[in-house]
Structures are given as structure tokens and as C-alpha cells.
Design a protein around this motif. Structure first.
Motif, PDB file in Angstrom:
ATOM      1  N   SER A  21      -6.174   7.024  -1.850  1.00 59.37           N
ATOM      2  CA  SER A  21      -5.946   6.160  -3.003  1.00 59.37           C
ATOM      3  C   SER A  21      -5.074   5.891  -4.107  1.00 59.37           C
ATOM      4  CB  SER A  21      -7.672   6.184  -3.673  1.00 59.37           C
ATOM      5  OG  SER A  21      -8.687   6.114  -2.983  1.00 59.37           O
ATOM      6  N   LYS A  66      -2.774   2.958  -3.739  1.00 60.01           N
ATOM      7  CA  LYS A  66      -3.128   1.827  -4.906  1.00 60.01           C
ATOM      8  C   LYS A  66      -1.411   1.122  -6.051  1.00 60.01           C
ATOM      9  CE  LYS A  66      -6.490   2.438  -7.989  1.00 60.01           C
ATOM     10  NZ  LYS A  66      -7.417   3.519  -9.284  1.00 60.01           N
ATOM     11  N   ASN A  70      -8.575  12.831  -0.560  1.00 64.14           N
ATOM     12  CA  ASN A  70      -8.789  11.574  -1.275  1.00 64.14           C
ATOM     13  C   ASN A  70      -8.765  10.843  -2.556  1.00 64.14           C
ATOM     14  OD1 ASN A  70     -10.133  12.006   1.395  1.00 64.14           O
ATOM     15  ND2 ASN A  70     -12.552  11.969   0.499  1.00 64.14           N
ATOM     16  N   TYR A  91      -8.910   9.144   5.574  1.00 58.52           N
ATOM     17  CA  TYR A  91     -10.140   9.244   4.556  1.00 58.52           C
ATOM     18  C   TYR A  91     -11.090  10.709   5.073  1.00 58.52           C
ATOM     19  CZ  TYR A  91      -9.286   5.900   0.964  1.00 58.52           C
ATOM     20  OH  TYR A  91      -8.193   4.912   0.093  1.00 58.52           O
TER      21      TYR A  91
END
Length: 652
Positions: free
Chosen positions: A502, A506, A498, A373
Motif C-alpha cells: 500500500s 501510495k 501488505n 495482497y
């Protein structure tokens, strides 16, 4: 071939505002033809245009006598490019501001067309530089020096001082390799020395970077010019290491420019270092000797900047010329957080941290790496805008939307929360922001700026607004170094990355799937970016998977994540157009999803963790420890700490 055709021709792209002529294909020495045109007719420009098979070329032979053209030449019409000659209006906008535009502008064109030449004598460089400075003060020929090293443009006596900046801006926009300066009391050709016959003038010369590029090109072409005592010598560049403490990047550059008496573009830094840290970084200074840099170091020392390891080099650093960073971080008041569930109510309890627990956490990060990140330094403090204020990526979003006035408003609005000794801005800074919010008056806001190094970016942009007017916000933003302007664009790209990282984890976790993009270890450069096919997923490591930083020259994943990228950017009303201004677009790039620290070492107290037994007892408590490690360029130590601690870095 003296066959010229005037006017417009069907199926040929042309500029309706310019008259032009066509020169039929020339098989040999086309480069010499272009050069001769530029020297003989400085206000004309030429370009080669090749016509695809089946299209109609300019009917030069048809307008003359087609039978006069040989068949062999006619056959080459579709193979060789035609040359289109038209008016070059690059500097025409200067005319209303110049005292004798009809004299000075053609000489400026000729100066540009001659190309960059270095006029520094090898053995008498300093003396010659002094002579050049004297010529800038005393030259009276109205255009160029005797050796052609500069051009002087005389300004109209009634031109307002605040309008001079626009002249500088127009010249540098038309020719990026020029640098300009002002002579306030230039004696015109009339020669009288009384004040009534002097005028302000703009001095135009080639920038040091342009001279370096010209020398490199000359070297590649195998120039046969022999070095003699009258030949040009290489510009002396100096490499050094700069140590700064609690200094913001732009503040550092401003202090270096003042100390070395150079331009911002002469300072070469490979990256931006954190403000809230003690940092070391390499730096190059163009056309500055090691002795000169050493002399300036005493001035910088008193301002919290130290310089060391000074030596002469024949190259310069540019943004991105960074292999990696080495970190040494001390963590104090270490506690272990334990979550307790008391009848369905969860609470956190802080407990002493055992060395065994700390070693296991470090081992996990060393073995599995961490999500790559971007940190808060790039994207800004997490939270709602109403609570934390403007983040860097907010300004970047406005730039990409080409809403430059909004970008300035966001810059002036500032943050509501910041890191450091104080979690809010000082009253002086908040007052300056209030003045801008209420008045939108650049001059009034400048008068209310805090003294010192604070609000460096805001100060430069406000001065740009004052110079170019509130109706030209892009010109005001261009007063900032390009590295700062591009930082906001990069911040928005980082924000998108970022979000997509994610989303990727996920949806698919750390499993490599069809359509992912990865960096092949078998090839280099842009050719090493590949798309995962059906039969490749099991053989590719997650450490090789990359996600794109959005831009006009990148490839997006060929799966659900690619659709997520497009949907997100559409919702944000952001596009990346290669034809947009540099301040409103980006090429894009690729970034590894998972990254690993190199040479990770932990020390606690006086013992080295590598020598400690993994069977240490829980009573062996750690109150503080030091981490040392290397990370690739662009990876953030705060994200390693985030993974190590399994929590956000800033925690109440």
C-alpha cells in the motif's frame, strides 16, 4: 600422522567446557578418518577447521620435534584444515532418565554414527515389519536389535510418566531424523517376566523421511550394491487427491494420521486450503501402499473427507511444492452499488447489475491484473484488535520477538469475530478461553475444551504445556506441526508486505522507479532478483516488480521504500536473526506486486460470457454468475474478487 596435541591453543576457537585434541592436516582420506573416529569413539565428534593465512595454527609440530616434520607437510599447514576432536554431549541430557545410561547412551551414539540404513526386505517387507514390531515388544538385549534397525533406551522405574515426553523431546531435538515411541512394559536384560522386573523404554529408529534421503544420496553416489531378494526395497509412497468440505487444515491432518495410522510428518501437502470452501488438493503418504490408502478412504468418507485418484509414487510433497490453484466461485445476489450525493450527504444505493457492467469489470481485471495482497485467510479480519480480537500475525509478531509465552496467551485469547455460519465463537470455546485467562492452568483448560474438532491448535499446545511445563512454552509450541508454527511467522511477513505494498502504490503508483526490485525473465532462481538502475526503469514492466517478504536473507528496495521497511520493523521491535530458533525467524522471500489471473472465464445463467455480445442492453440483468480462473501459488482469490467488485469482500 599420529601427532596429537592436548589442551588449548592460542588463536584457535575452542570450547572451554570440553577437552579436545588436534590432528594435524591429512592430505588424503579425511572423510575416512572422520568415520573411523566416530565408529571407534562414538562419544567424540570431529570437525575440520582451516586457518587463514597469517594466523597461528595449533603448534603440534612445536610440541613434538619440529625437525621431524617434513618441509612439504609443513607447507600444507595453512592450506589443509586441521581436525579438532572433542566430546559430543548431544545425548548426555538423557542420563538422569535412563536405567543404565552408561550402556544405552554409547549404543545410541553408535546407532546415529552408523547412519540411516533401510532394513525393509524387498519381497517380505510386511513380514519383516511385523517382526520389527515384535522385536520392539519382546527384545531383551537392552540396546539394539540384531540387525541394528532400532535402539531401545530403558527408563528408570521411578521416572514419572509425564517426564517421558521430555526424553522424546531431547532425542528429537538432538537428531531431527530420529523418531521415537514408548514401550510401556519392556522386559529388561534380567529376563524375569513378572511385572516387578519390567520397565518403560524408549524405542529410537530412523524416520521414513530420513530413509528416503539416504536412498537418494546412495543413488547419487552410484552405489554398487546389487538388488537381491535380501536387499532393501524403496519405501512405497502413495499420491492421492483429497476433497474436504468445511474442514480446517490441522483437523484434516489429524484425521488423516488416524485413518492411515502414520505420523504427521508422513503426510505431504503442498499448501493450506481454505476452511470455508470445498477444496481439492494433492497429498502424499510416506510408506503407505495404495491398497492401504484405499482401505482407509471409507473411514474418512464418513468424516467429510473424500479420497480419489490413488496411485503409487517414488517422491513426496513438501510445503511450497505448489504451482498454482484453480478456482470456481459462485457469486449470488449480485447488486451494483451507486453512490448518490444529496446536498453534500453521500449514500449508497444498491441497483440491479447489468451484464454489460459485469463484463467490463471482468475485462478490466483480466487486462490490468490486481494488487497481490494477502487475504484475510492469512492476515486475519481487518479492524482494531479490541474489536476483532487476535489475528494470526499478532501471534507471529510475538514469536519473532521470542516471547513464546505471549504467543500462547494470544493463541488462547482467540478471535472476537470470525467468518462462517456464526460471526462469534461458540459458548463452549469462549468458556475454555475464559478458564485459561483466569487460571493459566493447562490441565484445567484441557478439561474445559469443547468436544470434537474445535480448538485443535489450542489443544495440542495445552497438552505440550502439561507435558513440558509452563516454564517451557517453546517446547509446547513445537508440539504443533512445523507448517502450523511457520504459518504464524508467514502471517506476520504477509502483514508487513501488505502494509508496504500500500505504501509503494501510495508513493509511486504503478510506475517503475530506480531502486525497485524486479524479477528478471532472463535468469532463474535467486539470481533473477535484480535492482532497477537509472537507465532500466522505462524498460521494466510493473508486473515484474517484487516486494520482499522480510527476512534475514532478502534484499530490500534501494529507495524510500527500503527505508520504510526498516522503520516499520524497528517500530514493531521485530528482527530476523539467522541464529534464532526456527520458530522465531524467517529467511524471507519475494512476491510480485501485481498478479494476473490465467484462464479467466465468466458464466452467468446458462450463457457463456465469451459468446455474449458486448452490446448487451442494461435490461439484461445478472442475478448470479460463476468465475473460473487459475492463480499462481500464494495468490488469493478473495483479492481478485475485491478488485473486481471495487470493495471489500465482506460488506454490510
Amino acid at each position: 600422522e599420529p601427532l596429537l596435541v592436548s589442551g588449548s591453543t592460542p588463536n584457535v576457537p575452542c570450547d572451554d567446557d570440553n577437552e579436545f585434541v588436534w590432528i594435524p592436516p591429512v592430505s588424503n582420506n579425511r572423510g575416512m578418518l572422520h568415520r573411523n573416529l566416530r565408529f571407534a569413539f562414538p562419544l567424540l565428534k570431529s570437525e575440520a577447521i582451516k586457518y587463514k593465512s597469517g594466523t597461528q595454527p595449533p603448534h603440534a609440530y612445536g610440541s613434538r620435534d619440529a625437525t621431524d616434520a617434513s618441509a612439504s607437510v609443513a607447507e600444507k599447514i595453512e592450506e589443509l584444515p586441521w581436525i579438532k576432536v572433542s566430546i559430543d554431549d548431544s545425548f548426555f541430557g538423557l542420563a538422569p532418565s535412563l536405567y543404565q545410561a552408561e550402556v544405552d547412551i554409547p549404543k545410541l551414539y553408535l546407532f546415529r554414527n552408523r547412519g540411516c540404513v533401510d532394513f525393509i526386505d524387498k519381497k517380505q517387507g510386511t513380514a519383516k515389519n511385523n517382526k520389527m514390531k515384535k522385536r520392539k515388544r519382546d527384545n531383551r538385549d537392552g540396546a539394539t536389535t540384531s540387525d541394528g534397525s532400532i535402539v531401545v533406551l530403558r527408563l528408570r522405574p521411578d521416572l514419572a510418566r509425564e517426564n517421558r515426553g521430555r526424553v522424546h523431546h531431547m532425542i528429537q531435538n538432538a537428531m531431527k531424523d530420529f523418531m521415537t515411541s514408548t514401550l510401556p512394559n519392556y522386559v529388561s536384560q534380567d529376563g524375569a517376566k513378572n511385572a516387578s522386573e519390567t520397565c518403560a523404554a524408549i524405542v529410537v529408529e530412523w524416520s521414513p523421511r530420513a530413509k528416503i534421503k539416504a536412498r537418494k544420496k546412495d543413488k547419487r553416489n552410484g552405489s554398487s550394491i546389487k538388488e537381491t531378494k535380501t536387499d532393501s526395497a524403496p519405501v512405497v509412497n502413495t499420491l492421492c487427491v483429497i476433497k474436504k468440505t468445511q474442514k480446517e487444515h490441522l483437523t484434516l491432518i489429524k484425521k488423516l494420521v488416524a485413518a492411515f495410522r502414520c505420523r504427521q510428518s508422513d503426510i505431504g501437502l503442498a499448501g493450506i486450503k481454505d476452511m470455508h470452501a470445498v477444496t481439492y488438493q494433492f497429498c502424499t503418504i510416506i510408506n503407505a501402499s495404495p491398497k492401504r490408502v484405499q482401505k482407509a478412504s471409507s473411514l474418512l468418507w464418513s468424516q467429510g473427507i473424500q479420497i480419489g485418484r490413488i496411485r503409487e509414487v517414488d517422491w513426496v510433497l513438501n510445503q511450497g511444492d505448489l504451482d498454482g490453484n484453480r478456482f470456481e466461485i459462485v457469486i449470488r445476489n449480485v447488486k451494483r452499488i451507486q453512490v448518490e450525493n444529496n446536498k453534500g450527504i453521500c449514500s449508497e444505493v444498491r441497483l440491479p447489475c447489468a451484464r454489460e457492467h459485469l463484463l467490463s469489470m471482468v475485462s478490466r481485471v483480466s487486462k490490468h491484473g490486481f494488487v497481490n495482497y494477502y487475504g484475510e485467510q492469512r492476515c486475519g479480519i481487518p479492524g482494531k484488535s479490541s474489536l476483532v480480537g487476535v489475528r494470526s500475525f499478532d501471534i507471529g509478531r510475538a514469536l519473532l520477538q521470542q516471547d513464546f509465552a505471549k504467543a500462547i496467551d494470544l493463541l488462547m485469547a482467540g478471535r472476537l469475530v470470525c467468518h462462517g455460519e456464526n460471526d462469534v465463537e461458540s459458548p463452549e470455546i469462549r468458556n475454555a478461553r475464559r478458564v485459561w485467562r483466569e487460571t493459566k492452568d493447562a490441565a484445567e483448560t484441557i478439561n474445559n475444551l469443547p468436544k470434537g474438532d474445535g480448538m485443535a491448535r489450542e489443544r495440542i499446545v495445552l497438552q505440550g504445556l502439561k507435558r513440558y511445563g509452563s516454564d517451557n512454552p517453546l517446547a509446547a509450541l513445537k508440539c504443533l506441526p512445523f507448517s502450523i508454527r511457520s504459518f504464524w511467522i508467514n502471517a506476520y511477513q504477509s502483514f508487513v508486505w501488505n502494509v508496504m505494498a500500500s505504501e509503494r502504490l501510495k508513493r509511486f503508483g504503478t510506475k517503475v522507479i530506480k531502486g525497485d526490485i524486479y524479477r528478471s525473465r532472463e535468469s532463474e532462481g535467486q539470481n533473477n532478483i535484480k535492482v532497477v538502475e537509472d537507465n532500466e526503469a522505462s524498460s521494466i514492466d510493473i508486473a515484474d516488480v517484487v516486494l520482499p517478504l522480510p527476512g534475514f536473507a532478502v534484499e530490500y528496495p534501494k529507495n524510500e521504500l527500503g527505508d520504510a521497511y526498516h522503520d516499520f520493523l524497528k517500530k514493531e521491535n521485530v528482527t530476523f536473526d539467522c541464529k534464532a530458533p526456527p520458530e522465531a525467524t524467517a529467511k524471507g522471500g519475494y512476491r510480485n506486486l501485481i498478479v494476473f489471473a490465467r484462464n479467466l472465464q465468466l458464466t452467468s445463467g446458462s450463457m457463456d460470457a465469451a459468446q455474449e455480445s458486448p452490446c448487451a442492453t442494461r435490461e439484461d440483468i445478472v442475478a448470479d454468475f460463476t468465475l473460473k480462473f487459475d492463480l499462481p501459488s500464494g495468490s488469493y482469490a478473495t483479492m481478485l474478487l475485491r478488485e473486481l467488485m471495487v470493495t471489500t469482500v465482506a460488506r454490510e
